[in-house]
Design a protein around this motif. Sequence first.
Motif, PDB file in Angstrom:
ATOM      1  N   MET A 119     -11.538 -50.329  -0.357  1.00  0.00           N
ATOM      2  CA  MET A 119     -11.981 -51.289  -1.346  1.00  0.00           C
ATOM      3  C   MET A 119     -11.213 -51.114  -2.646  1.00  0.00           C
ATOM      4  O   MET A 119     -10.909 -52.087  -3.312  1.00  0.00           O
ATOM      5  N   GLU A 120     -10.921 -49.865  -3.010  1.00  0.00           N
ATOM      6  CA  GLU A 120     -10.189 -49.598  -4.239  1.00  0.00           C
ATOM      7  C   GLU A 120      -8.815 -50.264  -4.219  1.00  0.00           C
ATOM      8  O   GLU A 120      -8.377 -50.814  -5.234  1.00  0.00           O
ATOM      9  N   GLU A 121      -8.168 -50.249  -3.043  1.00  0.00           N
ATOM     10  CA  GLU A 121      -6.849 -50.873  -2.930  1.00  0.00           C
ATOM     11  C   GLU A 121      -6.922 -52.377  -3.197  1.00  0.00           C
ATOM     12  O   GLU A 121      -6.039 -52.944  -3.833  1.00  0.00           O
ATOM     13  N   ILE A 122      -7.977 -53.013  -2.733  1.00  0.00           N
ATOM     14  CA  ILE A 122      -8.144 -54.455  -2.946  1.00  0.00           C
ATOM     15  C   ILE A 122      -8.303 -54.756  -4.430  1.00  0.00           C
ATOM     16  O   ILE A 122      -7.705 -55.705  -4.947  1.00  0.00           O
ATOM     17  N   LEU A 123      -9.105 -53.951  -5.106  1.00  0.00           N
ATOM     18  CA  LEU A 123      -9.289 -54.160  -6.551  1.00  0.00           C
ATOM     19  C   LEU A 123      -7.982 -53.929  -7.306  1.00  0.00           C
ATOM     20  O   LEU A 123      -7.661 -54.686  -8.239  1.00  0.00           O
ATOM     21  N   ASN A 124      -7.234 -52.897  -6.917  1.00  0.00           N
ATOM     22  CA  ASN A 124      -5.924 -52.667  -7.540  1.00  0.00           C
ATOM     23  C   ASN A 124      -4.984 -53.825  -7.270  1.00  0.00           C
ATOM     24  O   ASN A 124      -4.237 -54.248  -8.164  1.00  0.00           O
ATOM     25  N   LEU A 125      -5.005 -54.322  -6.060  1.00  0.00           N
ATOM     26  CA  LEU A 125      -4.165 -55.449  -5.693  1.00  0.00           C
ATOM     27  C   LEU A 125      -4.491 -56.672  -6.555  1.00  0.00           C
ATOM     28  O   LEU A 125      -3.592 -57.322  -7.102  1.00  0.00           O
ATOM     29  N   LYS A 126      -5.761 -56.958  -6.692  1.00  0.00           N
ATOM     30  CA  LYS A 126      -6.197 -58.096  -7.508  1.00  0.00           C
ATOM     31  C   LYS A 126      -5.721 -57.927  -8.952  1.00  0.00           C
ATOM     32  O   LYS A 126      -5.179 -58.855  -9.556  1.00  0.00           O
ATOM     33  N   SER A 127      -5.898 -56.736  -9.486  1.00  0.00           N
ATOM     34  CA  SER A 127      -5.488 -56.457 -10.863  1.00  0.00           C
ATOM     35  C   SER A 127      -3.981 -56.642 -11.034  1.00  0.00           C
ATOM     36  O   SER A 127      -3.533 -57.275 -12.000  1.00  0.00           O
ATOM     37  N   LEU A 128      -3.212 -56.120 -10.097  1.00  0.00           N
ATOM     38  CA  LEU A 128      -1.747 -56.246 -10.174  1.00  0.00           C
ATOM     39  C   LEU A 128      -1.315 -57.700 -10.076  1.00  0.00           C
ATOM     40  O   LEU A 128      -0.395 -58.135 -10.783  1.00  0.00           O
ATOM     41  N   LEU A 129      -1.961 -58.456  -9.213  1.00  0.00           N
ATOM     42  CA  LEU A 129      -1.620 -59.880  -9.075  1.00  0.00           C
ATOM     43  C   LEU A 129      -1.955 -60.648 -10.353  1.00  0.00           C
ATOM     44  O   LEU A 129      -1.173 -61.499 -10.797  1.00  0.00           O
ATOM     45  N   LEU A 130      -3.103 -60.353 -10.950  1.00  0.00           N
ATOM     46  CA  LEU A 130      -3.478 -61.014 -12.207  1.00  0.00           C
ATOM     47  C   LEU A 130      -2.510 -60.665 -13.333  1.00  0.00           C
ATOM     48  O   LEU A 130      -2.279 -61.479 -14.229  1.00  0.00           O
ATOM     49  N   GLN A 131      -1.938 -59.464 -13.269  1.00  0.00           N
ATOM     50  CA  GLN A 131      -0.952 -59.040 -14.269  1.00  0.00           C
ATOM     51  C   GLN A 131       0.439 -59.588 -13.958  1.00  0.00           C
ATOM     52  O   GLN A 131       1.353 -59.456 -14.772  1.00  0.00           O
ATOM     53  N   GLY A 132       0.603 -60.163 -12.769  1.00  0.00           N
ATOM     54  CA  GLY A 132       1.902 -60.690 -12.375  1.00  0.00           C
ATOM     55  C   GLY A 132       2.847 -59.623 -11.851  1.00  0.00           C
ATOM     56  O   GLY A 132       4.054 -59.857 -11.728  1.00  0.00           O
ATOM     57  N   ASN A 133       2.335 -58.465 -11.535  1.00  0.00           N
ATOM     58  CA  ASN A 133       3.148 -57.356 -11.042  1.00  0.00           C
ATOM     59  C   ASN A 133       3.268 -57.456  -9.512  1.00  0.00           C
ATOM     60  O   ASN A 133       2.598 -56.743  -8.767  1.00  0.00           O
ATOM     61  N   ILE A 134       4.148 -58.336  -9.071  1.00  0.00           N
ATOM     62  CA  ILE A 134       4.298 -58.639  -7.650  1.00  0.00           C
ATOM     63  C   ILE A 134       4.854 -57.448  -6.868  1.00  0.00           C
ATOM     64  O   ILE A 134       4.410 -57.163  -5.751  1.00  0.00           O
ATOM     65  N   THR A 135       5.788 -56.724  -7.451  1.00  0.00           N
ATOM     66  CA  THR A 135       6.414 -55.603  -6.749  1.00  0.00           C
ATOM     67  C   THR A 135       5.381 -54.547  -6.356  1.00  0.00           C
ATOM     68  O   THR A 135       5.323 -54.116  -5.200  1.00  0.00           O
ATOM     69  N   GLU A 136       4.563 -54.126  -7.303  1.00  0.00           N
ATOM     70  CA  GLU A 136       3.540 -53.121  -6.991  1.00  0.00           C
ATOM     71  C   GLU A 136       2.440 -53.701  -6.092  1.00  0.00           C
ATOM     72  O   GLU A 136       1.881 -52.992  -5.266  1.00  0.00           O
ATOM     73  N   ALA A 137       2.147 -54.980  -6.265  1.00  0.00           N
ATOM     74  CA  ALA A 137       1.148 -55.629  -5.409  1.00  0.00           C
ATOM     75  C   ALA A 137       1.626 -55.637  -3.956  1.00  0.00           C
ATOM     76  O   ALA A 137       0.848 -55.354  -3.034  1.00  0.00           O
ATOM     77  N   LEU A 138       2.909 -55.930  -3.751  1.00  0.00           N
ATOM     78  CA  LEU A 138       3.458 -55.925  -2.393  1.00  0.00           C
ATOM     79  C   LEU A 138       3.441 -54.526  -1.786  1.00  0.00           C
ATOM     80  O   LEU A 138       3.224 -54.365  -0.580  1.00  0.00           O
TER      81      LEU A 138
END
Length: 139
Positions: free
Chosen positions: A1-20
């Motif tokens: 679940m933590e990974e999903i929240l981090n993913l959402k946060s990174l996407l909202l920040q526009g950090n596609i590289t770390e989100a991928l």
Amino acid sequence: MEEILNLKSLLLQGNITEALAIVEELEEMSREDKINNIRSYAKVLLLHLIKQKAEDRTTRSWDVSIRNCVREIQLKNKRRKSGGSYLTSEELRLVFEEAYPSALDNASLEVEEGRYEVEDLESKIDQNVIINHALNLIA
């Protein structure tokens, strides 16, 4: 679940590289879970096939267990939405080869009420024949 929240946060920040990178990590975790699940059923399937071969007989219980394991492996390996399989036939063979020693250990306790040591069973049973039989049942 933590990974999903981090993913959402990174996407909202526009950090596609770390989100991928997180998406790839989640994919790998999911794949490992599938492999572990298939390996568990493979151990039980191989155990019963080894017992059948070693004792030159079968029981209804072994037959039902074999059928159930085959169905579960088929279900776990099937990609529901995109079709196809998670594991190729070569990868599936590797999973069965990894599961075989554990199945053989367990079989040594059960075949003819524990009469055989692992080494005795190994000389009595051809691993490739057992694995090929299992893979043919799944195919």
